[in-house]
Design a protein around this motif. Structure first.
Motif, PDB file in Angstrom:
ATOM      1  N   LEU A 117       0.856  -1.190   0.000  1.00  0.00           N
ATOM      2  CA  LEU A 117       0.000   0.000   0.000  1.00  0.00           C
ATOM      3  C   LEU A 117       0.887   1.234   0.000  1.00  0.00           C
ATOM      4  CD1 LEU A 117      -2.621  -1.128   2.644  1.00  0.00           C
ATOM      5  CD2 LEU A 117      -3.083  -0.637   0.249  1.00  0.00           C
ATOM      6  N   LYS A 118       0.642   2.136  -0.917  1.00  0.00           N
ATOM      7  CA  LYS A 118       1.465   3.342  -1.010  1.00  0.00           C
ATOM      8  C   LYS A 118       1.391   4.112   0.304  1.00  0.00           C
ATOM      9  CE  LYS A 118       1.453   3.509  -5.932  1.00  0.00           C
ATOM     10  NZ  LYS A 118       1.160   4.202  -7.159  1.00  0.00           N
ATOM     11  N   GLY A 119       2.560   4.446   0.835  1.00  0.00           N
ATOM     12  CA  GLY A 119       2.642   5.166   2.098  1.00  0.00           C
ATOM     13  C   GLY A 119       2.717   4.264   3.315  1.00  0.00           C
ATOM     14  N   ALA A 120       2.491   2.967   3.142  1.00  0.00           N
ATOM     15  CA  ALA A 120       2.561   2.037   4.280  1.00  0.00           C
ATOM     16  C   ALA A 120       4.017   1.667   4.535  1.00  0.00           C
ATOM     17  CB  ALA A 120       1.752   0.777   4.000  1.00  0.00           C
ATOM     18  N   PRO A 121       4.358   1.394   5.795  1.00  0.00           N
ATOM     19  CA  PRO A 121       5.743   1.041   6.112  1.00  0.00           C
ATOM     20  C   PRO A 121       6.188  -0.320   5.572  1.00  0.00           C
ATOM     21  CG  PRO A 121       4.459   1.376   8.139  1.00  0.00           C
ATOM     22  CD  PRO A 121       3.539   1.583   6.989  1.00  0.00           C
ATOM     23  N   LYS A 122       5.245  -1.244   5.396  1.00  0.00           N
ATOM     24  CA  LYS A 122       5.627  -2.600   4.995  1.00  0.00           C
ATOM     25  C   LYS A 122       4.669  -3.147   3.936  1.00  0.00           C
ATOM     26  CE  LYS A 122       5.102  -3.894   9.227  1.00  0.00           C
ATOM     27  NZ  LYS A 122       4.957  -4.653  10.459  1.00  0.00           N
ATOM     28  N   TYR A 148     -10.717 -12.140   1.458  1.00  0.00           N
ATOM     29  CA  TYR A 148      -9.443 -12.036   2.178  1.00  0.00           C
ATOM     30  C   TYR A 148      -9.691 -11.139   3.381  1.00  0.00           C
ATOM     31  CZ  TYR A 148      -9.115  -7.557  -0.167  1.00  0.00           C
ATOM     32  OH  TYR A 148      -9.391  -6.294  -0.619  1.00  0.00           O
ATOM     33  N   SER A 149      -8.717 -11.055   4.261  1.00  0.00           N
ATOM     34  CA  SER A 149      -8.882 -10.259   5.475  1.00  0.00           C
ATOM     35  C   SER A 149      -8.271  -8.870   5.312  1.00  0.00           C
ATOM     36  CB  SER A 149      -8.229 -10.965   6.665  1.00  0.00           C
ATOM     37  OG  SER A 149      -8.185 -10.096   7.779  1.00  0.00           O
ATOM     38  N   LEU A 150      -9.130  -7.864   5.283  1.00  0.00           N
ATOM     39  CA  LEU A 150      -8.663  -6.486   5.217  1.00  0.00           C
ATOM     40  C   LEU A 150      -7.889  -6.134   6.484  1.00  0.00           C
ATOM     41  CD1 LEU A 150      -8.562  -3.740   3.852  1.00  0.00           C
ATOM     42  CD2 LEU A 150     -10.831  -3.270   4.794  1.00  0.00           C
ATOM     43  N   ALA A 151      -8.329  -6.644   7.614  1.00  0.00           N
ATOM     44  CA  ALA A 151      -7.630  -6.376   8.883  1.00  0.00           C
ATOM     45  C   ALA A 151      -6.195  -6.901   8.823  1.00  0.00           C
ATOM     46  CB  ALA A 151      -8.381  -7.023  10.044  1.00  0.00           C
ATOM     47  N   THR A 152      -6.009  -8.064   8.205  1.00  0.00           N
ATOM     48  CA  THR A 152      -4.660  -8.631   8.087  1.00  0.00           C
ATOM     49  C   THR A 152      -3.819  -7.809   7.116  1.00  0.00           C
ATOM     50  OG1 THR A 152      -5.518 -10.823   8.602  1.00  0.00           O
ATOM     51  CG2 THR A 152      -3.355 -10.734   7.563  1.00  0.00           C
ATOM     52  N   VAL A 153      -4.420  -7.348   6.021  1.00  0.00           N
ATOM     53  CA  VAL A 153      -3.701  -6.490   5.073  1.00  0.00           C
ATOM     54  C   VAL A 153      -3.182  -5.252   5.799  1.00  0.00           C
ATOM     55  CG1 VAL A 153      -3.973  -4.959   3.069  1.00  0.00           C
ATOM     56  CG2 VAL A 153      -4.896  -7.284   2.995  1.00  0.00           C
ATOM     57  N   LEU A 154      -4.048  -4.607   6.573  1.00  0.00           N
ATOM     58  CA  LEU A 154      -3.653  -3.387   7.280  1.00  0.00           C
ATOM     59  C   LEU A 154      -2.602  -3.672   8.345  1.00  0.00           C
ATOM     60  CD1 LEU A 154      -7.128  -1.654   7.615  1.00  0.00           C
ATOM     61  CD2 LEU A 154      -5.259  -1.050   6.054  1.00  0.00           C
ATOM     62  N   ALA A 155      -2.782  -4.761   9.098  1.00  0.00           N
ATOM     63  CA  ALA A 155      -1.815  -5.107  10.152  1.00  0.00           C
ATOM     64  C   ALA A 155      -0.447  -5.407   9.550  1.00  0.00           C
ATOM     65  CB  ALA A 155      -2.327  -6.296  10.964  1.00  0.00           C
ATOM     66  N   GLN A 156      -0.409  -6.224   8.505  1.00  0.00           N
ATOM     67  CA  GLN A 156       0.871  -6.548   7.875  1.00  0.00           C
ATOM     68  C   GLN A 156       1.527  -5.307   7.276  1.00  0.00           C
ATOM     69  OE1 GLN A 156       0.650  -9.718   4.978  1.00  0.00           O
ATOM     70  NE2 GLN A 156      -0.037 -11.210   6.495  1.00  0.00           N
ATOM     71  N   SER A 157       0.717  -4.379   6.802  1.00  0.00           N
ATOM     72  CA  SER A 157       1.236  -3.155   6.195  1.00  0.00           C
ATOM     73  C   SER A 157       1.742  -2.157   7.227  1.00  0.00           C
ATOM     74  CB  SER A 157       0.141  -2.492   5.346  1.00  0.00           C
ATOM     75  OG  SER A 157      -0.232  -3.335   4.281  1.00  0.00           O
ATOM     76  N   GLY A 158       1.448  -2.418   8.512  1.00  0.00           N
ATOM     77  CA  GLY A 158       1.857  -1.504   9.567  1.00  0.00           C
ATOM     78  C   GLY A 158       0.943  -0.300   9.677  1.00  0.00           C
ATOM     79  N   LEU A 159      -0.302  -0.465   9.266  1.00  0.00           N
ATOM     80  CA  LEU A 159      -1.274   0.627   9.306  1.00  0.00           C
ATOM     81  C   LEU A 159      -2.325   0.359  10.374  1.00  0.00           C
ATOM     82  CD1 LEU A 159      -1.757   0.992   5.455  1.00  0.00           C
ATOM     83  CD2 LEU A 159      -0.526   2.557   6.964  1.00  0.00           C
ATOM     84  N   PRO A 160      -2.908   1.414  10.934  1.00  0.00           N
ATOM     85  CA  PRO A 160      -3.952   1.222  11.942  1.00  0.00           C
ATOM     86  C   PRO A 160      -5.208   0.635  11.322  1.00  0.00           C
ATOM     87  CG  PRO A 160      -3.757   3.537  11.375  1.00  0.00           C
ATOM     88  CD  PRO A 160      -2.639   2.825  10.667  1.00  0.00           C
ATOM     89  N   ALA A 161      -6.009  -0.014  12.135  1.00  0.00           N
ATOM     90  CA  ALA A 161      -7.225  -0.670  11.678  1.00  0.00           C
ATOM     91  C   ALA A 161      -8.231   0.313  11.072  1.00  0.00           C
ATOM     92  CB  ALA A 161      -7.889  -1.435  12.831  1.00  0.00           C
ATOM     93  N   ASP A 162      -8.157   1.586  11.430  1.00  0.00           N
ATOM     94  CA  ASP A 162      -9.097   2.581  10.893  1.00  0.00           C
ATOM     95  C   ASP A 162      -8.499   3.395   9.737  1.00  0.00           C
ATOM     96  OD1 ASP A 162      -7.261   4.033  12.359  1.00  0.00           O
ATOM     97  OD2 ASP A 162      -8.761   5.287  13.341  1.00  0.00           O
ATOM     98  N   TRP A 163      -7.396   2.917   9.177  1.00  0.00           N
ATOM     99  CA  TRP A 163      -6.744   3.606   8.072  1.00  0.00           C
ATOM    100  C   TRP A 163      -7.668   3.699   6.866  1.00  0.00           C
ATOM    101  CZ3 TRP A 163      -5.367   2.052   3.076  1.00  0.00           C
ATOM    102  CH2 TRP A 163      -4.491   2.905   2.386  1.00  0.00           C
ATOM    103  N   THR A 164      -7.643   4.830   6.211  1.00  0.00           N
ATOM    104  CA  THR A 164      -8.385   5.007   4.972  1.00  0.00           C
ATOM    105  C   THR A 164      -7.413   5.479   3.904  1.00  0.00           C
ATOM    106  OG1 THR A 164      -9.015   7.255   5.527  1.00  0.00           O
ATOM    107  CG2 THR A 164     -10.586   5.519   6.089  1.00  0.00           C
ATOM    108  N   PRO A 165      -7.613   5.050   2.682  1.00  0.00           N
ATOM    109  CA  PRO A 165      -6.688   5.459   1.620  1.00  0.00           C
ATOM    110  C   PRO A 165      -6.848   6.926   1.289  1.00  0.00           C
ATOM    111  CG  PRO A 165      -8.495   4.182   0.730  1.00  0.00           C
ATOM    112  CD  PRO A 165      -8.655   4.192   2.214  1.00  0.00           C
ATOM    113  N   PRO A 166      -5.778   7.506   0.743  1.00  0.00           N
ATOM    114  CA  PRO A 166      -5.875   8.905   0.333  1.00  0.00           C
ATOM    115  C   PRO A 166      -6.842   9.024  -0.856  1.00  0.00           C
ATOM    116  CG  PRO A 166      -3.795   7.962  -0.384  1.00  0.00           C
ATOM    117  CD  PRO A 166      -4.480   6.928   0.456  1.00  0.00           C
ATOM    118  N   THR A 167      -7.462  10.166  -0.987  1.00  0.00           N
ATOM    119  CA  THR A 167      -8.350  10.387  -2.109  1.00  0.00           C
ATOM    120  C   THR A 167      -7.499  10.767  -3.326  1.00  0.00           C
ATOM    121  OG1 THR A 167      -8.697  12.660  -1.425  1.00  0.00           O
ATOM    122  CG2 THR A 167     -10.321  11.043  -0.711  1.00  0.00           C
ATOM    123  N   PRO A 168      -7.938  10.319  -4.493  1.00  0.00           N
ATOM    124  CA  PRO A 168      -7.140  10.606  -5.706  1.00  0.00           C
ATOM    125  C   PRO A 168      -7.139  12.077  -6.068  1.00  0.00           C
ATOM    126  CG  PRO A 168      -9.041   9.205  -6.228  1.00  0.00           C
ATOM    127  CD  PRO A 168      -9.076   9.516  -4.767  1.00  0.00           C
TER     128      PRO A 168
END
Length: 168
Positions: A117-122, A148-168
């Motif tokens: 994920l762009k901007g994510a640490p991992k 798939y698990s969105l929570a796992t995607v966010l956790a593995q990416s090093g992002l908080p569970a309430d993360w939202t992507p930037p708007t284009p």
């Protein structure tokens, strides 16, 4: 689009992007049968850079549902747009097919969905199960449901569970 739907679209797009980083799909060895061509083409489309390649695999009225994000796209144009959005939010989107099984007109694909994920640490790499309902000739996808698990995607990416992507 609500912020939750946008967040879901962004996360799913990022997850899809991670699964599509390689130029071609990779299937795990399966001595009993070969991976069906439509599954290989589907993974190749996710792993490629042309969003239209994904849309072209669907029937004209096909649907694509990302269950983790809770959003459905209808028709080739919207489905291609989903892939394009994923590519803007996720670097190195990649789908690695592990198994594919046909039961009548349904193809169940077990894969690994990966990307960064762009901007994510991992980066992330999560298991995904996809149900592809095929047309009667088994040459086009009528319906795609990705699980798939969105929570796992966010956790593995090093992002908080309430993360939202930037708007284009």
């Amino acid at each position: 689009m609500t912020s939750r739907a946008l967040r879901t679209v962004t996360v799913l797009t990022a997850a899809a992007a991670l699964c599509a980083t390689a130029p071609a799909a990779h299937a795990a060895p399966d001595t009993s049968r070969r991976t069906p061509g439509i599954a290989t083409a589907w993974a190749r489309a996710w792993n490629g850079t042309d969003p239209q390649a994904l849309g072209a695999l669907f029937t004209a009225d096909g649907t694509y549902t990302d269950e983790a994000v809770g959003i459905t796209f209808r028709g080739r144009k919207e489905i291609a747009g989903w892939k394009a959005r994923a590519d803007t939010l996720i670097d190195n989107v990649h789908v690695t097919v592990r198994t594919a099984r046909v039961d009548g007109d349904r193809l169940t694909v077990r894969s690994v969905y990966s990307g960064h994920l762009k901007g994510a640490p991992k980066p992330f790499a999560v298991p995904m199960t996809t149900h592809l309902d095929l047309d009667r000739n088994h040459c086009r996808i009528a319906s795609d449901q990705d699980h798939y698990s969105l929570a796992t995607v966010l956790a593995q990416s090093g992002l908080p569970a309430d993360w939202t992507p930037p708007t284009p």
